[in-house]
Design a protein around this motif. Structure first.
Motif, PDB file in Angstrom:
ATOM      1  N   GLY A  29       0.818  -1.207   0.000  1.00  0.00           N
ATOM      2  CA  GLY A  29       0.000   0.000   0.000  1.00  0.00           C
ATOM      3  C   GLY A  29       0.850   1.255   0.000  1.00  0.00           C
ATOM      4  O   GLY A  29       0.550   2.236  -0.699  1.00  0.00           O
ATOM      5  N   GLU A  30       1.943   1.244   0.753  1.00  0.00           N
ATOM      6  CA  GLU A  30       2.832   2.396   0.799  1.00  0.00           C
ATOM      7  C   GLU A  30       3.603   2.564  -0.507  1.00  0.00           C
ATOM      8  O   GLU A  30       3.755   3.677  -1.019  1.00  0.00           O
ATOM      9  N   GLU A  31       4.084   1.460  -1.083  1.00  0.00           N
ATOM     10  CA  GLU A  31       4.905   1.536  -2.281  1.00  0.00           C
ATOM     11  C   GLU A  31       4.092   1.804  -3.550  1.00  0.00           C
ATOM     12  O   GLU A  31       4.672   2.067  -4.599  1.00  0.00           O
ATOM     13  N   SER A  32       2.772   1.764  -3.446  1.00  0.00           N
ATOM     14  CA  SER A  32       1.940   1.998  -4.624  1.00  0.00           C
ATOM     15  C   SER A  32       1.404   3.421  -4.679  1.00  0.00           C
ATOM     16  O   SER A  32       0.621   3.751  -5.573  1.00  0.00           O
TER      17      SER A  32
ATOM     18  N   ILE B  51      10.820   9.129 -13.662  1.00  0.00           N
ATOM     19  CA  ILE B  51      11.361  10.008 -14.709  1.00  0.00           C
ATOM     20  C   ILE B  51      12.868   9.817 -14.851  1.00  0.00           C
ATOM     21  O   ILE B  51      13.389   9.700 -15.971  1.00  0.00           O
ATOM     22  N   ILE B  52      13.572   9.770 -13.732  1.00  0.00           N
ATOM     23  CA  ILE B  52      15.028   9.582 -13.780  1.00  0.00           C
ATOM     24  C   ILE B  52      15.378   8.247 -14.434  1.00  0.00           C
ATOM     25  O   ILE B  52      16.280   8.154 -15.273  1.00  0.00           O
ATOM     26  N   ALA B  53      14.656   7.193 -14.051  1.00  0.00           N
ATOM     27  CA  ALA B  53      14.917   5.869 -14.621  1.00  0.00           C
ATOM     28  C   ALA B  53      14.673   5.860 -16.122  1.00  0.00           C
ATOM     29  O   ALA B  53      15.459   5.286 -16.897  1.00  0.00           O
TER      30      ALA B  53
ATOM     31  N   THR C  50       7.997  11.611  -5.107  1.00  0.00           N
ATOM     32  CA  THR C  50       9.166  10.725  -5.071  1.00  0.00           C
ATOM     33  C   THR C  50       9.038   9.611  -6.096  1.00  0.00           C
ATOM     34  O   THR C  50       9.995   9.307  -6.830  1.00  0.00           O
ATOM     35  N   PHE C  51       7.860   8.987  -6.158  1.00  0.00           N
ATOM     36  CA  PHE C  51       7.631   7.922  -7.142  1.00  0.00           C
ATOM     37  C   PHE C  51       7.827   8.457  -8.556  1.00  0.00           C
ATOM     38  O   PHE C  51       8.517   7.845  -9.386  1.00  0.00           O
TER      39      PHE C  51
END
Length: 313
Positions: free
Chosen positions: A109-112, A123-125, A117-118
């Motif tokens: 839930g937190e990582e989604s 964008i950087i990737a 930041t996400f």
């Protein structure tokens, strides 16, 4: 071992102590009466073997303590205690095989969540992937794979599908639906500016290169995506999180997005479409495999989901 802390109203303290005292996989029981301020109540702490944690949490939630109090878990890296060793031995199964479902729901839930930041990592990737494509650098592509944050939402979709949590699925889907297009548009703009400034020779992409595998969609693309999704979910549901790095550098989600952006700037629409197809194939393959792993591990599912809303903090 996991450190468990329960904040509970005084009228439930005796029941909480009884639950933990009766659990062979729990030890180091501590009771602090009247010390909790918000919410008010007592604090009960214990160290619990990972393989016993899910059953303990189920019994505590049956007392409604996740609403009238609080239940928190923390990973213990080192425990020098004979009592802890005995508790780990007494708990059924192996720690590496144990699934703490509430922990998994909280983590995915937190990582989604869709946040700055996400989007920044996405964008950087994608920009790194574009540089790797233009410079024909497989190493740079690997770096882009590691930086990419997309596995978190993909895992969240799988967890949400298996546990029938529409809120988790929708949150993760929104993160991906916004993150990938935004990163690709910015990458296309960056590629165009780089070409205009003479920093990048994007015409070099039109030749044969070692990174052309990114848009080469085939049966092995699906196989790799399925294996990566299975390995990633096994890592997230166990104590062996180091395997996630291998997952990140085995799928071509971010590289495909970067290649599609560069190809669009060049007008290479066939390669652009193939790259988007590669991206879609990898996304679907990861979710399918991760969901299958969860269904296999469902035998450790001790209770139905209690439907608590996902954290927004």
């Amino acid at each position: 071992m996991l450190h468990l802390r329960v904040v509970c109203p005084p009228e439930h303290t005796t029941e909480v102590i009884g639950i933990l005292d009766a659990e062979p996989g729990a030890t180091h029981l501590i009771v602090l009466r009247g010390v909790a301020v918000a919410p008010e109540g007592d604090v009960v702490e214990a160290d619990v073997a990972r393989e016993a944690a899910d059953a303990v949490i189920e019994r505590l939630c049956a007392l409604d303590l996740d609403h009238v109090g609080a239940i928190t878990l923390e990973q213990i890296d080192t425990a020098l205690s004979d009592a802890a060793d005995k508790a780990a031995e007494a708990a059924p199964g192996e720690a590496a095989d144990a699934v703490v479902w509430e922990e998994l729901l909280s983590r995915t839930g937190e990582e989604s969540r869709l946040n700055a930041t996400f989007l920044g990592f996405m964008i950087i990737a994608c920009l790194l992937a574009a540089v790797g494509v233009v410079t024909d650098s497989a190493v740079t592509l690997v770096g882009a794979m590691v930086v990419g944050p997309e596995f978190g939402p993909l895992a969240a979709i799988a967890v949400g599908l298996v546990r029938r949590r529409r809120d988790l699925v929708s949150r993760a889907a929104v993160a991906l639906a916004v993150g990938f297009p935004l990163a690709m548009v910015i990458t296309a703009g960056g590629t165009f500016v780089g070409e205009w400034a003479g920093l990048l020779d994007v015409t070099a992409v039109r030749g044969g290169h070692t990174v052309d595998f990114v848009y080469d969609v085939g049966v092995f693309s699906l196989i790799v995506a399925l294996l990566a999704g299975a390995a990633g979910m096994l890592s997230m549901t166990s104590a062996k999180s180091a395997a996630l790095v291998g997952v990140f550098i085995s799928v071509t989600t971010i590289p495909a997005a970067g290649y599609a952006a560069v190809a669009a700037v060049l007008g290479e629409w066939q390669r652009c479409l193939y790259s988007i197809g590669q991206l879609g194939l990898n996304l679907v393959g990861i979710v399918v495999a991760a969901s299958l792993v969860l269904l296999v591990r469902k035998r450790t599912w001790t209770s139905k989901d209690n439907g608590r809303p996902l954290s927004t903090g």
